[in-house]
Design a protein around this motif. Structure first.
Motif, mmCIF file in Angstrom:
data_model
loop_
_atom_site.group_PDB
_atom_site.id
_atom_site.type_symbol
_atom_site.label_atom_id
_atom_site.label_comp_id
_atom_site.label_asym_id
_atom_site.label_seq_id
_atom_site.Cartn_x
_atom_site.Cartn_y
_atom_site.Cartn_z
ATOM 1 N N LEU A 45 0.824 -1.201 0.000
ATOM 2 C CA LEU A 45 0.000 0.000 0.000
ATOM 3 C C LEU A 45 0.865 1.260 0.000
ATOM 4 O O LEU A 45 0.606 2.208 -0.757
ATOM 5 N N VAL A 46 1.873 1.286 0.864
ATOM 6 C CA VAL A 46 2.746 2.456 0.938
ATOM 7 C C VAL A 46 3.421 2.696 -0.415
ATOM 8 O O VAL A 46 3.546 3.845 -0.879
ATOM 9 N N ALA A 47 3.837 1.631 -1.076
ATOM 10 C CA ALA A 47 4.510 1.757 -2.368
ATOM 11 C C ALA A 47 3.591 2.355 -3.432
ATOM 12 O O ALA A 47 4.062 3.019 -4.367
ATOM 13 N N ARG A 48 2.296 2.149 -3.302
ATOM 14 C CA ARG A 48 1.347 2.639 -4.302
ATOM 15 C C ARG A 48 0.882 4.068 -4.030
ATOM 16 O O ARG A 48 0.266 4.689 -4.892
ATOM 17 N N MET A 49 1.148 4.586 -2.853
ATOM 18 C CA MET A 49 0.602 5.882 -2.468
ATOM 19 C C MET A 49 1.351 7.035 -3.119
ATOM 20 O O MET A 49 2.569 7.020 -3.243
ATOM 21 N N THR A 50 0.589 8.065 -3.445
ATOM 22 C CA THR A 50 1.195 9.347 -3.789
ATOM 23 C C THR A 50 1.593 10.055 -2.497
ATOM 24 O O THR A 50 1.150 9.689 -1.393
ATOM 25 N N LEU A 51 2.411 11.080 -2.626
ATOM 26 C CA LEU A 51 2.758 11.865 -1.449
ATOM 27 C C LEU A 51 1.514 12.471 -0.802
ATOM 28 O O LEU A 51 1.404 12.555 0.421
ATOM 29 N N ARG A 361 7.674 5.831 7.110
ATOM 30 C CA ARG A 361 7.710 5.172 8.421
ATOM 31 C C ARG A 361 6.477 5.536 9.240
ATOM 32 O O ARG A 361 5.851 4.683 9.877
ATOM 33 N N SER A 362 6.115 6.812 9.235
ATOM 34 C CA SER A 362 4.918 7.230 9.973
ATOM 35 C C SER A 362 3.662 6.621 9.375
ATOM 36 O O SER A 362 2.747 6.203 10.101
ATOM 37 N N VAL A 363 3.584 6.570 8.045
ATOM 38 C CA VAL A 363 2.412 5.966 7.400
ATOM 39 C C VAL A 363 2.303 4.494 7.780
ATOM 40 O O VAL A 363 1.203 3.984 8.061
ATOM 41 N N ARG A 364 3.437 3.783 7.819
ATOM 42 C CA ARG A 364 3.386 2.370 8.203
ATOM 43 C C ARG A 364 2.891 2.209 9.634
ATOM 44 O O ARG A 364 2.148 1.278 9.948
ATOM 45 N N ARG A 365 3.298 3.109 10.521
ATOM 46 C CA ARG A 365 2.805 3.035 11.901
ATOM 47 C C ARG A 365 1.283 3.200 11.937
ATOM 48 O O ARG A 365 0.591 2.486 12.661
ATOM 49 N N VAL A 366 0.776 4.163 11.187
ATOM 50 C CA VAL A 366 -0.666 4.402 11.180
ATOM 51 C C VAL A 366 -1.403 3.212 10.584
ATOM 52 O O VAL A 366 -2.433 2.760 11.119
ATOM 53 N N LEU A 367 -0.892 2.666 9.482
ATOM 54 C CA LEU A 367 -1.551 1.512 8.872
ATOM 55 C C LEU A 367 -1.473 0.298 9.781
ATOM 56 O O LEU A 367 -2.423 -0.489 9.868
ATOM 57 N N ALA A 368 -0.357 0.143 10.485
ATOM 58 C CA ALA A 368 -0.252 -0.968 11.438
ATOM 59 C C ALA A 368 -1.264 -0.817 12.565
ATOM 60 O O ALA A 368 -1.858 -1.796 13.022
ATOM 61 N N MET A 369 -1.476 0.419 13.025
ATOM 62 C CA MET A 369 -2.492 0.651 14.053
ATOM 63 C C MET A 369 -3.870 0.252 13.538
ATOM 64 O O MET A 369 -4.648 -0.403 14.247
ATOM 65 N N LYS A 370 -4.183 0.635 12.311
ATOM 66 C CA LYS A 370 -5.477 0.256 11.741
ATOM 67 C C LYS A 370 -5.599 -1.268 11.621
ATOM 68 O O LYS A 370 -6.682 -1.836 11.854
ATOM 69 N N ALA A 371 -4.492 -1.915 11.273
ATOM 70 C CA ALA A 371 -4.528 -3.376 11.203
ATOM 71 C C ALA A 371 -4.730 -3.986 12.582
ATOM 72 O O ALA A 371 -5.471 -4.964 12.737
ATOM 73 N N MET A 372 -4.090 -3.399 13.596
ATOM 74 C CA MET A 372 -4.202 -3.931 14.947
ATOM 75 C C MET A 372 -5.633 -3.888 15.465
ATOM 76 O O MET A 372 -6.059 -4.777 16.194
ATOM 77 N N VAL A 373 -6.375 -2.843 15.110
ATOM 78 C CA VAL A 373 -7.755 -2.761 15.586
ATOM 79 C C VAL A 373 -8.724 -3.450 14.630
ATOM 80 O O VAL A 373 -9.943 -3.339 14.787
#
Length: 759
Positions: A45-51, A361-373
């Motif tokens: 997902l991160v790889a596909r995102m625009t800035l 790195r920050s985006v991965r943290r946010v996506l990981a949080m969404k995955a965790m919940v």
């Protein structure tokens, strides 16, 4: 003096803070996000995102369709903007919203994103669930008066059950700021002035909110706030500067955060204040060197409401773009409400001012949080309008609210045993908080409703009481004929119950008070009623410690009832009539006067301490006051009559790697059963750093039947004697220690000494 320093990690283990965090599945998942060892789908997902889409994942906004009270607490804009907010979410300009209007709102937003957005990244829904959702529990500082962390865990679990049923994935709680100045309005949200209570209740509330499985539909992600030292604001003025030493920061204000993280809390919120000249939202040392580097925190850091924008007013940022740069590089992953990240992060990356790798790195943290919940598994996991209604204000939750309210009440005075009252007593219930659907649920409640709460008059009548109700005055103004009517009611009654104190709107954010006194109109009412000579029971409504005076201070009985939530009236009635005895203890010191603030029980002696007895010249005291509290931290009376005797220790010297067990005998000489809170305090007599006059190290609730004697026993270890030493590391030094088992921080109870030996 010789010393032995422990590594920080060893000290944390010794305090029991690290084990749970080190094995937490949540920690493992978030740590993976921080190190790029994330599930393949997140990296993809991160790889596909625009800035622009990455900046959107780091942007959180208030819901344009807010809850009933949300707009008053944090204005989000009008309902007419909700369609625009949906389009922002679909376009990837938004990671989620907070304080929205329940499952119906969440369903519209989430469905639009999952049906129409390019990347199908689910939104996260957050809210300020501070002390309940629809069922409202006592304000946090009141609940801490129970001295039962397990109770706080149960109420947080119940709040999560209700709130998650309304579509909420993430709560901005617990607030774990230590509050040592009662002029600060947000004292009501925390655990009071003591570090031990702060640690225990922080961990308990995290466990309650998050449950055993964060992906469950009855769990929410917790957020420990406000990082850090928000409660140290100068003069108790909200948002003000906190200028304190690193030692004080580490010893007093940081431990509750570490306890929350040890319990698995996956997010934290940067505080509004500055520390030593650097606003927390721009403090790289605090948010990166300490939080990430030293503590290895892998979770998400979110700004407080427009906290990054406020760097401009602080005077450290030139404009919004500069504020976004400073906040992000300091370590703030997610911007709340200012929209600065969405507006400026892409350009900052393109211009070379912010590394894209850091954004990733920050985006991965946010996506990981969404995955965790559990949002990637089922974006509608918590969104079900039928379930929302079914979970709201269930009988078992209301029963818990009554239990919590009852256990939070502190009786600080009961001259002549005026309480409990016989049910046959004719009560003149007087004061602005006597009746009516107002000031029941307490401050900082986004989804609660005073109209659904039980007021005191209703509670007393439901319990069989004979009550005449007279307001007497408004909260801060007289009423025509009010005092005369109140005096007449008092003369016709057997006893007066006088309800005085603060409106619930006078505590909470932006509610600092220079004078923490009962308002003049209420004080005048109290003096007039007291002149009738009838016994007075003061029922204090408060969100902080107050400086009491005159007829209020001198009343026959005083109940500190805080803001108790949905079941207030029933809970107070149960204590007043003796169906349950009072068992709360003060988590904050009540001063004699407002001018004593900041005041806390664990102060230092100074080089010129005031000795016991009359005030002496050239000693540390005010000209007109003792250096003490009117009602001390830990103080609280029962319907029993408790004495402490026979302190014993299994040894008088503690081996370096050993323990010492301290015990005392508690006897209830009264005619009623009681719940006593025995408290263990220590004092380090000689150390390389000056030490407090007392420090709470343990406590125990002891049930005592009438006439019963029981032994209370505590075990001390070397780790309990830690302090932050000369090198700013946790330190233990051999030497002599005082130890007390006592009913409060100012009571001698029973006292002894022991020596720690270095081997």
């Amino acid at each position: 003096m010789p010393s032995s320093r422990l590594s920080r990690r060893s000290a944390i283990h010794a305090l029991g803070l690290a084990t749970a965090w080190s094995i937490s599945p949540l920690r493992a998942g978030l740590a993976a996000a921080a190190t790029r060892d994330t599930p393949d789908f997140i990296d993809a997902l991160v790889a596909r995102m625009t800035l622009e889409e990455k900046a959107g994942q780091l942007t959180l906004m208030a819901s344009a369709w807010g809850g009933d009270r949300a707009a008053g607490l944090n204005p989000p804009g009008g309902l007419s903007d909700f369609d625009k907010q949906i389009e922002d979410a679909v376009a990837g300009r938004l990671t989620g919203v907070f304080n929205g209007n329940g499952a119906a709102m969440a369903l519209r937003l989430q469905s639009a994103v999952m049906e129409r957005s390019r990347l199908k990244i689910p939104l996260i829904f957050a809210a300020d669930v501070i002390h309940g959702h629809r069922t409202i529990f006592p304000i946090p500082v009141g609940e801490v008066a129970s001295f039962e962390p397990e109770l706080a865990q149960r109420t947080a679990r119940a709040a999560a059950f209700e709130a998650a049923g309304a579509g909420i994935d993430w709560t901005f709680a617990p607030m774990v700021d230590i509050a040592r100045d009662q002029r600060w309005g947000r004292a009501m949200e925390g655990a009071g002035e003591d570090v031990l209570l702060g640690r225990l209740f922080a961990a308990a509330r995290v466990r309650g909110f998050q449950g055993d499985n964060l992906a469950a539909d009855d769990a929410m992600m917790a957020c420990a706030k406000h990082f850090a030292a928000y409660g140290a604001a100068e003069a108790g003025l909200d948002y003000s500067t906190a200028d304190l030493s690193e030692r004080t920061l580490r010893e007093i204000y940081l431990p509750p955060f570490h306890a929350a993280f040890a319990a698995g809390c996956g997010t934290t919120m940067a505080s509004f204040n500055e520390i030593a000249g650097v606003p927390s939202t721009a403090n790289h040392w605090l948010l990166t060197d300490l939080l990430r580097g030293e503590w290895h925190f892998p979770g998400v850091v979110v700004s407080d409401y427009t906290g990054d924008m406020e760097l401009i007013a602080h005077g450290v940022a030139r404009d919004g773009r500069d504020a976004a740069r400073l906040a992000f590089l300091a370590g703030v992953d997610m911007s709340m409400e200012s929209d600065l990240y969405r507006l400026h992060l892409p350009g900052l990356v393109r211009d070379g001012h912010v590394p894209e790798a850091a954004v990733d790195r920050s985006v991965r943290r946010v996506l990981a949080m969404k995955a965790m919940v559990g949002l990637f598994d089922n974006p509608l996991r918590r969104i079900d309008p039928a379930r929302e209604a079914a979970r709201s204000r269930r009988p078992e939750t209301m029963a818990l609210a009554r239990e919590a309210a009852r256990k939070s009440i502190v009786m600080v005075r009961n001259q002549g045993g005026v309480l409990p009252l016989p049910r046959a007593s004719r009560i003149a219930l007087i004061g602005p908080f006597a009746a009516g659907p107002h000031d029941i649920i307490g401050g900082w409640s986004v989804y609660g409703d005073d109209a659904q709460g039980v007021d005191l008059a209703t509670g007393l009548r439901a319990a069989g009481g004979h009550v005449t109700v007279v307001a007497g005055c408004a909260i801060d103004a007289p009423l025509p004929g009010g005092i005369a009517e109140a005096v007449a009611a008092a003369r016709a009654a057997d006893v007066v119950m006088l309800t005085v104190g603060e409106s619930q709107d006078w505590s909470g954010e932006a509610q600092s008070r220079a004078e923490i006194t009962v308002p003049q109109a209420q004080q005048q009412l109290a003096e007039a009623v007291a002149a009738t000579g009838k016994p007075i029971v003061v029922v204090l409504k408060n969100g902080r410690a107050l400086a009491l005076s005159g007829a209020v201070r001198n009343a026959a009985a005083i109940l500190v009832t805080w803001q108790l939530g949905s079941e207030s009236g029933h809970a107070i009635a149960e204590v007043v009539y003796g169906d349950h005895g009072p068992q709360g203890r003060l988590p904050v010191s009540f001063p004699y006067e407002s001018g004593q603030e900041p005041y806390h029980y664990d102060h230092k002696t100074t080089g010129r301490p005031q000795p016991p007895g009359p005030l002496q010249p050239y000693k540390a005291h005010y000209h007109d006051l003792p250096d003490a509290a009117l009602f001390a931290f830990g103080h609280g009376l029962t319907y029993g009559k408790i004495t402490y005797a026979d302190l014993t220790m299994d040894r008088t010297t503690m081996p370096w790697d050993g323990t010492i067990t301290v015990s005392a005998r508690l006897t209830n000489h009264g005619a009623r059963a009681a719940q006593e809170v025995a408290q263990l305090y220590i004092h380090d007599r000689v150390a390389s750093i000056t030490r407090p006059v007392r420090e709470l190290k343990a406590f125990a609730k002891v049930a005592l039947a009438a006439g019963e004697t029981r032994e209370v026993r505590f075990t001390l270890r070397r780790a309990d004697l830690l302090f932050i030493g000369l090198g700013l590391t946790p330190t233990v030094e051999p030497g002599q220690f005082d130890v007390w088992i006592a009913p409060s921080a100012q009571d001698d109870g029973v006292h002894g000494t022991f020596e720690l030996l270095q081997t």
